[in-house]
Design a protein around this motif. Structure first.
Motif, mmCIF file in Angstrom:
data_model
loop_
_atom_site.group_PDB
_atom_site.id
_atom_site.type_symbol
_atom_site.label_atom_id
_atom_site.label_comp_id
_atom_site.label_asym_id
_atom_site.label_seq_id
_atom_site.Cartn_x
_atom_site.Cartn_y
_atom_site.Cartn_z
ATOM 1 N N ALA A 148 0.828 -1.211 0.000
ATOM 2 C CA ALA A 148 0.000 0.000 0.000
ATOM 3 C C ALA A 148 0.857 1.254 0.000
ATOM 4 C CB ALA A 148 -0.936 -0.010 1.205
ATOM 5 N N VAL A 149 2.017 1.212 0.666
ATOM 6 C CA VAL A 149 2.913 2.366 0.697
ATOM 7 C C VAL A 149 3.408 2.684 -0.713
ATOM 8 C CG1 VAL A 149 5.140 3.213 1.514
ATOM 9 C CG2 VAL A 149 3.616 1.976 3.080
ATOM 10 N N PHE A 150 3.889 1.668 -1.421
ATOM 11 C CA PHE A 150 4.401 1.901 -2.775
ATOM 12 C C PHE A 150 3.273 2.283 -3.734
ATOM 13 C CE2 PHE A 150 8.090 -0.439 -1.169
ATOM 14 C CZ PHE A 150 9.117 0.345 -1.674
ATOM 15 N N PHE A 151 2.101 1.695 -3.545
ATOM 16 C CA PHE A 151 0.962 2.074 -4.378
ATOM 17 C C PHE A 151 0.599 3.538 -4.158
ATOM 18 C CE2 PHE A 151 -3.608 2.654 -5.023
ATOM 19 C CZ PHE A 151 -3.763 2.172 -6.311
ATOM 20 N N ALA A 152 0.647 3.977 -2.887
ATOM 21 C CA ALA A 152 0.306 5.359 -2.566
ATOM 22 C C ALA A 152 1.313 6.342 -3.155
ATOM 23 C CB ALA A 152 0.230 5.542 -1.049
ATOM 24 N N LEU A 153 2.544 5.912 -3.387
ATOM 25 C CA LEU A 153 3.526 6.747 -4.071
ATOM 26 C C LEU A 153 3.310 6.747 -5.579
ATOM 27 C CD1 LEU A 153 6.800 5.737 -2.176
ATOM 28 C CD2 LEU A 153 5.616 7.933 -2.027
ATOM 29 N N ASN A 154 2.975 5.573 -6.118
ATOM 30 C CA ASN A 154 2.916 5.389 -7.559
ATOM 31 C C ASN A 154 1.649 5.978 -8.183
ATOM 32 O OD1 ASN A 154 3.871 4.153 -10.081
ATOM 33 N ND2 ASN A 154 2.171 2.740 -9.810
ATOM 34 N N ALA A 155 0.500 5.722 -7.561
ATOM 35 C CA ALA A 155 -0.782 6.049 -8.192
ATOM 36 C C ALA A 155 -0.989 7.545 -8.428
ATOM 37 C CB ALA A 155 -1.932 5.462 -7.375
ATOM 38 N N PRO A 156 -0.740 8.447 -7.445
ATOM 39 C CA PRO A 156 -0.955 9.871 -7.733
ATOM 40 C C PRO A 156 -0.063 10.386 -8.854
ATOM 41 C CG PRO A 156 -0.788 9.501 -5.372
ATOM 42 C CD PRO A 156 -0.372 8.223 -6.029
ATOM 43 N N ALA A 157 1.195 9.941 -8.870
ATOM 44 C CA ALA A 157 2.105 10.404 -9.919
ATOM 45 C C ALA A 157 1.644 9.937 -11.289
ATOM 46 C CB ALA A 157 3.519 9.887 -9.636
ATOM 47 N N ARG A 158 1.238 8.669 -11.385
ATOM 48 C CA ARG A 158 0.799 8.140 -12.677
ATOM 49 C C ARG A 158 -0.463 8.847 -13.160
ATOM 50 N NH1 ARG A 158 -0.072 3.030 -11.363
ATOM 51 N NH2 ARG A 158 -2.326 3.318 -11.214
ATOM 52 N N ALA A 159 -1.425 9.047 -12.249
ATOM 53 C CA ALA A 159 -2.676 9.690 -12.651
ATOM 54 C C ALA A 159 -2.457 11.153 -13.033
ATOM 55 C CB ALA A 159 -3.696 9.581 -11.516
ATOM 56 N N ALA A 160 -1.538 11.836 -12.328
ATOM 57 C CA ALA A 160 -1.282 13.247 -12.630
ATOM 58 C C ALA A 160 -0.598 13.434 -13.977
ATOM 59 C CB ALA A 160 -0.430 13.862 -11.523
ATOM 60 N N MET A 161 -0.012 12.381 -14.531
ATOM 61 C CA MET A 161 0.630 12.469 -15.841
ATOM 62 C C MET A 161 -0.379 12.588 -16.980
ATOM 63 S SD MET A 161 3.424 9.421 -15.570
ATOM 64 C CE MET A 161 4.631 9.306 -14.249
ATOM 65 N N ILE A 162 -1.551 11.981 -16.832
ATOM 66 C CA ILE A 162 -2.464 11.803 -17.975
ATOM 67 C C ILE A 162 -2.846 13.127 -18.629
ATOM 68 C CG2 ILE A 162 -4.658 10.822 -18.732
ATOM 69 C CD1 ILE A 162 -2.471 8.797 -17.884
ATOM 70 N N PRO A 163 -3.222 14.177 -17.870
ATOM 71 C CA PRO A 163 -3.558 15.430 -18.552
ATOM 72 C C PRO A 163 -2.376 16.079 -19.275
ATOM 73 C CG PRO A 163 -4.510 15.383 -16.347
ATOM 74 C CD PRO A 163 -3.548 14.234 -16.432
ATOM 75 N N ARG A 164 -1.144 15.627 -19.006
ATOM 76 C CA ARG A 164 0.020 16.120 -19.735
ATOM 77 C C ARG A 164 0.264 15.309 -21.002
ATOM 78 N NH1 ARG A 164 3.704 18.235 -15.711
ATOM 79 N NH2 ARG A 164 5.379 18.214 -17.272
ATOM 80 N N LEU A 165 -0.368 14.136 -21.115
ATOM 81 C CA LEU A 165 -0.136 13.257 -22.265
ATOM 82 C C LEU A 165 -1.214 13.393 -23.339
ATOM 83 C CD1 LEU A 165 0.956 9.977 -20.406
ATOM 84 C CD2 LEU A 165 2.410 11.770 -21.353
#
Length: 438
Positions: A148-165
């Motif tokens: 859950a710790v690594f997921f909590a680091l990974n998920a916001p960053a990945r989702a925040a990328m989409i409007p830039r792509l």
């Protein structure tokens, strides 16, 4: 008797009958119904992220199923199975908000690489414990918590990328495609996991998950630098700035609460092992089918999502989708035929996809890039934390009463909760994408 001969009309038409469908008209109709794949065609980076998520999601869902089945096999307790969700909820909430801050402060590409690498390593640990036959429930709980710790680091960053792509007008389509990849994993993962667990063992499911993270790592590696856009550096380092931003956006808050209502009260995942035995006299294969059924419905809902771009009342769509989710979950708990239960769970999954598409779009339209990581962190806590709290709630109620009562009462509580929310927040019900008011 004289045979009547008909003469073909212009362009092959036959008098007295409808004109044949034209290929262009058929393509136009399909384009209005099927998922819009424009983001996949126009953005190679989005395409790789999408494919990597699809592959890694299959492995992650195999692991989620294997942990649930393994804990139930070791304890024969729905409560112990529900505690799996609680073990991941606590670190997810604790780290999720700060994961969003990190995504607003550092290169999101490197954060995604770190998160995916950590998750792959933890899947390798699960593979090893299963191969050695350690049979330690505490170890499973501990690994789930660190995941859950690594997921909590990974998920916001990945989702925040989409409007830039992808451009803004393609966000609903991109969110629908994201649902396709996620639910492809939710569909294939549990079914394949159930087969592997039943024939080879838990270690096979965990090993596939370990290897599947290679696709996500490759996609992240190929991305360009994803540093946040310019903004106040001090503001980017505080959780409170994100919460203050959210406090003044009632429609954003309501979209979060709607998902909490659905997932906390209406999520029956933790009681699937008990229901497989009590209702259907089955084992891990039936658990895999039950786990995959909502994802099948969600996948179909995403595949036939061409209509979502024409919907403007996003808030009303969310309310109706959550209402449908609660009703179908209650029906699942009340009935005992396997095929009926699978159909109802699939319908619930379809409703959840509709809710997710519009909640994501409301969030992405309302939040500026320099604040997006933190709000995606809150979103991750809600979207991922809600089901885990729902696991604990469903498992506890099932242990105190019965699995069937847990599902029925949870579904009805979801219906009551979303009706109350709609009455309390009429502005959210009237939310219009043409005039978005966060």
């Amino acid at each position: 008797m004289t045979q009547q001969l008909s003469t073909p009309g212009p362009a092959g038409e036959t008098p007295g009958g409808p004109p044949p469908a034209r290929p262009g008209r058929i393509r136009s109709l399909l384009g209005q119904v099927l998922a819009d794949i424009t983001p996949l065609r126009s953005s190679p980076d989005f395409r790789r992220i999408w494919a990597g998520q699809a592959v890694s999601s299959i492995g992650q869902q195999m692991t989620a199923l294997a942990v649930s089945v393994q804990v139930y096999a070791l304890t024969r307790s729905s409560f112990a199975t529900g505690v799996v969700g609680l073990c991941s909820l606590i670190p997810l909430v604790g780290v999720g908000l700060y994961g969003g801050v990190i995504a607003d402060r550092f290169d999101r590409r490197w954060i995604g690489l770190l998160g995916a690498s950590g998750l792959a390593l933890l899947s390798a640990v699960l593979t090893l414990q299963a191969a050695l036959g350690l049979r330690q429930v505490w170890l499973l709980y501990a690994v789930v918590a660190v995941q859950a710790v690594f997921f909590a680091l990974n998920a916001p960053a990945r989702a925040a990328m989409i409007p830039r792509l992808v451009p803004g007008e393609q966000l609903p389509a991109a969110n629908a495609l994201g649902s396709v990849s996620m639910n492809l994993g939710l569909t294939v993962g549990p079914m394949l996991g159930g087969v592997l667990i039943g024939t080879v063992g838990y270690q096979a499911a965990y090993l596939v998950d370990t290897l599947a993270f290679g696709a996500s790592l490759y996609a992240m590696w190929r991305l360009p630098a994803m540093r946040p856009l310019a903004g106040d550096a001090r503001e980017r380092t505080t959780v409170m700035a994100g919460l203050r931003f959210l406090r003044g956006r009632p429609n954003l808050r309501t979209s979060f609460v709607a998902d909490i209502v659905a997932m906390v009260f209406g999520m029956p995942r933790a009681i699937f092992p008990a229901i497989a035995v009590a209702f259907y006299h089955g084992g891990s294969g039936v658990v895999g089918l039950l786990t995959a059924a909502p994802a099948v419905g969600a996948l179909l809902g995403a595949l036939f999502s061409g209509w979502v771009g024409r919907v403007r009342r996003h808030g009303l769509a969310v309310i109706l989708a959550v209402l449908a989710w609660g009703l179908t979950i209650a029906g699942f708990g009340a009935l005992r035929e396997l095929w009926v239960g699978l159909v109802l769970l699939a319908a619930a999954g379809c409703a959840d996809t509709v809710s997710m598409i519009f909640r994501n779009t409301i969030l992405q339209e309302a939040v500026p890039d320099e604040m997006r990581g933190r709000l995606q962190g809150v979103f991750t806590v809600v979207v991922a934390g809600g089901p885990r709290l729902g696991d604990f709630e469903a498992g506890t109620v099932a242990q105190l009463t019965s699995p069937g009562f847990s599902a029925v009462s949870g579904g009805l509580a979801c219906v009551a909760g979303i009706v109350v929310l709609a009455l309390m927040r009429p502005g959210f019900v009237r939310y219009d994408a043409r005039r978005p008011t966060p």
